[in-house]
Design a protein around this motif. Structure first.
Motif, mmCIF file in Angstrom:
data_model
loop_
_atom_site.group_PDB
_atom_site.id
_atom_site.type_symbol
_atom_site.label_atom_id
_atom_site.label_comp_id
_atom_site.label_asym_id
_atom_site.label_seq_id
_atom_site.Cartn_x
_atom_site.Cartn_y
_atom_site.Cartn_z
ATOM 1 N N LYS A 103 44.374 34.137 51.612
ATOM 2 C CA LYS A 103 43.038 34.643 51.284
ATOM 3 C C LYS A 103 41.978 33.590 51.586
ATOM 4 N N SER A 104 42.358 32.318 51.353
ATOM 5 C CA SER A 104 41.391 31.231 51.516
ATOM 6 C C SER A 104 41.090 30.916 52.978
ATOM 7 N N ASN A 105 41.970 31.327 53.900
ATOM 8 C CA ASN A 105 41.744 30.992 55.306
ATOM 9 C C ASN A 105 41.522 32.227 56.166
ATOM 10 N N LEU A 106 41.111 33.325 55.537
ATOM 11 C CA LEU A 106 40.949 34.575 56.268
ATOM 12 C C LEU A 106 39.917 34.455 57.385
ATOM 13 N N ASP A 107 38.852 33.713 57.141
ATOM 14 C CA ASP A 107 37.839 33.516 58.177
ATOM 15 C C ASP A 107 38.420 32.767 59.371
ATOM 16 N N LEU A 108 39.295 31.782 59.095
ATOM 17 C CA LEU A 108 39.927 31.027 60.180
ATOM 18 C C LEU A 108 40.868 31.920 60.974
ATOM 19 N N VAL A 109 41.601 32.780 60.270
ATOM 20 C CA VAL A 109 42.500 33.726 60.944
ATOM 21 C C VAL A 109 41.686 34.675 61.823
ATOM 22 N N ALA A 110 40.559 35.151 61.300
ATOM 23 C CA ALA A 110 39.694 36.049 62.063
ATOM 24 C C ALA A 110 39.158 35.355 63.314
ATOM 25 N N LEU A 160 45.379 46.506 53.771
ATOM 26 C CA LEU A 160 44.501 45.516 53.153
ATOM 27 C C LEU A 160 44.171 44.394 54.126
ATOM 28 N N PHE A 161 45.172 43.955 54.895
ATOM 29 C CA PHE A 161 44.934 42.876 55.850
ATOM 30 C C PHE A 161 43.919 43.299 56.905
ATOM 31 N N VAL A 162 44.085 44.504 57.450
ATOM 32 C CA VAL A 162 43.151 44.999 58.473
ATOM 33 C C VAL A 162 41.749 45.139 57.889
ATOM 34 N N ASP A 163 41.665 45.678 56.680
ATOM 35 C CA ASP A 163 40.356 45.835 56.032
ATOM 36 C C ASP A 163 39.685 44.478 55.801
ATOM 37 N N ASP A 164 40.465 43.508 55.305
ATOM 38 C CA ASP A 164 39.914 42.171 55.062
ATOM 39 C C ASP A 164 39.466 41.520 56.367
ATOM 40 N N LEU A 165 40.249 41.725 57.411
ATOM 41 C CA LEU A 165 39.919 41.158 58.717
ATOM 42 C C LEU A 165 38.617 41.758 59.242
ATOM 43 N N SER A 166 38.452 43.045 59.046
ATOM 44 C CA SER A 166 37.230 43.714 59.502
ATOM 45 C C SER A 166 36.005 43.218 58.748
ATOM 46 N N ARG A 167 36.185 42.970 57.454
ATOM 47 C CA ARG A 167 35.046 42.566 56.622
ATOM 48 C C ARG A 167 34.541 41.159 56.937
ATOM 49 N N THR A 168 35.319 40.368 57.644
ATOM 50 C CA THR A 168 34.841 39.027 57.994
ATOM 51 C C THR A 168 33.696 39.098 58.990
ATOM 52 N N GLY A 169 33.612 40.197 59.738
ATOM 53 C CA GLY A 169 32.552 40.342 60.730
ATOM 54 C C GLY A 169 32.771 39.531 61.990
ATOM 55 N N LYS A 170 33.942 38.919 62.131
ATOM 56 C CA LYS A 170 34.228 38.085 63.305
ATOM 57 C C LYS A 170 34.643 38.911 64.517
ATOM 58 N N LEU A 171 35.119 40.127 64.265
ATOM 59 C CA LEU A 171 35.623 40.966 65.349
ATOM 60 C C LEU A 171 34.693 42.150 65.577
ATOM 61 N N ASN A 172 34.646 42.596 66.814
ATOM 62 C CA ASN A 172 33.769 43.703 67.198
ATOM 63 C C ASN A 172 34.113 44.954 66.402
ATOM 64 N N ASN A 173 33.083 45.610 65.884
ATOM 65 C CA ASN A 173 33.299 46.819 65.085
ATOM 66 C C ASN A 173 33.949 47.939 65.889
ATOM 67 N N SER A 174 33.811 47.892 67.212
ATOM 68 C CA SER A 174 34.374 48.944 68.055
ATOM 69 C C SER A 174 35.781 48.606 68.558
ATOM 70 N N LEU A 175 36.291 47.427 68.187
ATOM 71 C CA LEU A 175 37.638 47.035 68.614
ATOM 72 C C LEU A 175 38.652 47.970 67.954
ATOM 73 N N PRO A 176 39.428 48.710 68.752
ATOM 74 C CA PRO A 176 40.352 49.687 68.165
ATOM 75 C C PRO A 176 41.678 49.077 67.719
ATOM 76 N N TYR A 177 42.278 49.721 66.758
ATOM 77 C CA TYR A 177 43.624 49.347 66.320
ATOM 78 C C TYR A 177 44.374 50.617 65.940
ATOM 79 N N THR A 178 45.688 50.538 65.979
ATOM 80 C CA THR A 178 46.522 51.647 65.543
ATOM 81 C C THR A 178 47.714 51.086 64.799
ATOM 82 N N TYR A 179 48.444 51.967 64.136
ATOM 83 C CA TYR A 179 49.650 51.552 63.410
ATOM 84 C C TYR A 179 50.881 52.093 64.126
#
Length: 202
Positions: free
Chosen positions: A54-61, A96-115
């Motif tokens: 949780k503490s390094n989520l921005d770095l992961v993003a 939760l991981f995908v949601d947290d990653l999106s909330r960092t704002g580091k990645l393009n909002n239009s970048l698609p993902y699937t499961y």
């Protein structure tokens, strides 16, 4: 980041720049295994493992941001544990991981993902790694990377098979083989066809 159905993501790839790739993710409690497709999106290869906290989520993003830029990543394929095609409780971890990653704002909002179903990936990799008798840390790193490969390769196989099927349905004439001569055929071609028909009639 935005979710796309697996079939729609495959069609989306045909509309983006040639050489765009997919990144496969095996998300665990502590680590995220990564795999990357080749530029033709046919084969998945192991890439790396990221430490998840949780503490390094921005770095992961930021790591993902760098990979998207350097490797021309057009979308993510995230492993999701499914049981008889029903979402398991462990699947919440991936969401939760995908949601947290999106909330960092580091990645393009239009970048698609699937499961994609990762139900059997861990079992398969464990069977392959166990005979190697690796150090636990090395075994865990290898497990996470190759679990991501299994997830991504499964999706790539599905995607390519589906796209091939859709192309065949859209152009049924491409699957018809025309046998016969016309006025422009050479004498040699006519003789060859004649021999072929004689052999079939025997």
């Amino acid at each position: 980041m935005k979710y796309m159905d697996p079939a729609i993501l495959g069609r989306f790839l045909r509309t983006v720049q040639n050489g765009s790739r997919l990144l496969g993710l095996d998300v665990g409690e502590k680590y995220v295994g990564l795999a990357i497709s080749d530029p033709l999106n046919k084969v998945a290869s192991p890439l790396s493992v990221l430490v998840r906290k949780k503490s390094n989520l921005d770095l992961v993003a930021m790591d993902f941001q760098k990979l998207v830029s350097e490797l021309s990543v057009a979308g993510f394929v995230v492993g999701l544990p499914l049981d008889r095609y029903q979402k398991s409780r462990d699947g919440n971890e991936m969401h939760l991981f995908v949601d947290d990653l999106s909330r960092t704002g580091k990645l393009n909002n239009s970048l698609p993902y699937t499961y994609w179903n990762e139900c059997f990936s861990s079992k398969v990799i464990d069977l392959l790694i166990e005979p190697l008798k690796l150090h636990p840390v090395e075994a865990k790193t290898m497990h996470d990377k190759f679990a991501a490969v299994t997830i991504l390769q499964g999706y790539l196989d599905y995607m390519n098979k589906r796209l091939k099927s859709e192309a065949a349905e859209a152009n049924p004439s491409d699957n018809v083989v025309h046998v016969g001569g016309n006025a422009g055929d050479s004498k040699k071609e006519k003789e060859g066809l004649s021999c072929l028909f004689r052999s079939l009639s025997c």
